[in-house]
Design a protein around this motif. Structure first.
Motif, short mmCIF file in Angstrom:
data_model
loop_
_atom_site.label_atom_id
_atom_site.label_comp_id
_atom_site.label_asym_id
_atom_site.label_seq_id
_atom_site.Cartn_x
_atom_site.Cartn_y
_atom_site.Cartn_z
N GLN A 115 -3.09 -62.39 -0.99
CA GLN A 115 -4.19 -61.98 -1.85
C GLN A 115 -5.39 -61.52 -1.02
O GLN A 115 -5.84 -62.24 -0.10
CB GLN A 115 -4.64 -63.14 -2.75
CG GLN A 115 -5.85 -62.85 -3.61
CD GLN A 115 -5.56 -61.88 -4.74
OE1 GLN A 115 -4.56 -62.03 -5.45
NE2 GLN A 115 -6.42 -60.88 -4.92
N VAL A 116 -5.91 -60.35 -1.37
CA VAL A 116 -7.15 -59.84 -0.78
C VAL A 116 -8.15 -59.67 -1.92
O VAL A 116 -7.88 -58.97 -2.89
CB VAL A 116 -6.92 -58.50 -0.06
CG1 VAL A 116 -8.26 -57.90 0.37
CG2 VAL A 116 -5.99 -58.67 1.13
N THR A 117 -9.29 -60.31 -1.78
CA THR A 117 -10.35 -60.21 -2.79
C THR A 117 -11.62 -59.73 -2.12
O THR A 117 -12.07 -60.33 -1.14
CB THR A 117 -10.59 -61.56 -3.47
OG1 THR A 117 -9.37 -62.03 -4.05
CG2 THR A 117 -11.66 -61.43 -4.55
N VAL A 118 -12.15 -58.62 -2.64
CA VAL A 118 -13.38 -58.05 -2.10
C VAL A 118 -14.45 -58.20 -3.17
O VAL A 118 -14.39 -57.55 -4.21
CB VAL A 118 -13.20 -56.58 -1.70
CG1 VAL A 118 -14.48 -56.06 -1.05
CG2 VAL A 118 -12.00 -56.41 -0.78
N SER A 119 -15.41 -59.06 -2.90
CA SER A 119 -16.43 -59.35 -3.91
C SER A 119 -17.69 -59.86 -3.24
O SER A 119 -17.62 -60.56 -2.23
CB SER A 119 -15.89 -60.40 -4.88
OG SER A 119 -16.90 -60.79 -5.80
N SER A 120 -18.82 -59.50 -3.84
CA SER A 120 -20.09 -60.01 -3.34
C SER A 120 -20.48 -61.28 -4.09
O SER A 120 -21.51 -61.89 -3.78
CB SER A 120 -21.18 -58.95 -3.48
OG SER A 120 -21.25 -58.49 -4.81
#
Length: 120
Positions: A115-120
């Motif tokens: 899993q790759v999650t890109v979030s601020s």
């Protein structure tokens, strides 16, 4: 052929991340695909073991780099300038034929995904 993907995580937009895929034996090539919730699995990039020929989806060109370490039977996916739309489960897959393809049907063996999650 067995594949083991690793390296996923939670990062912020603009960050970098490197995924790894270790294979038990080499076929002609290895591809990375990704699948976001509610979407179909899509091609990201692929590389041949011999010669290191590469192929990228337009959406990741210039941001992602695929490379291999033959001695370690490992293919890496270096991801830079990550965007929220890069969020997905990333899968590595070993090619079925002697061609680099964007189609999931042309890959016979699949890793478990990371899993790759890109979030601020």
């Amino acid at each position: 052929v067995q594949l083991q993907a690793s390296g996923g995580g939670l990062v912020q937009p603009g960050d970098s991340l490197r995924l790894s895929c270790v294979v038990s034996e080499r076929t002609y090539g290895l591809g990375w695909f990704r699948q976001a919730p509610g979407k179909e699995r899509e091609f990201v990039t692929a590389i041949t073991w011999s010669g290191g020929v590469t192929y990228y989806a337009d959406s990741v060109k210039g941001r992602f780099t695929i490379f291999r370490d033959i001695a370690k039977n490992t293919v890496y996916l270096q991801m830079s300038s990550l965007k929220p739309e890069d969020t997905a489960v990333y899968y590595c897959a070993a090619s079925r034929y002697r061609t680099l393809s964007q189609s999931t049907y042309d890959y016979a063996y699949w890793g478990q995904g990371t899993q790759v999650t890109v979030s601020s």
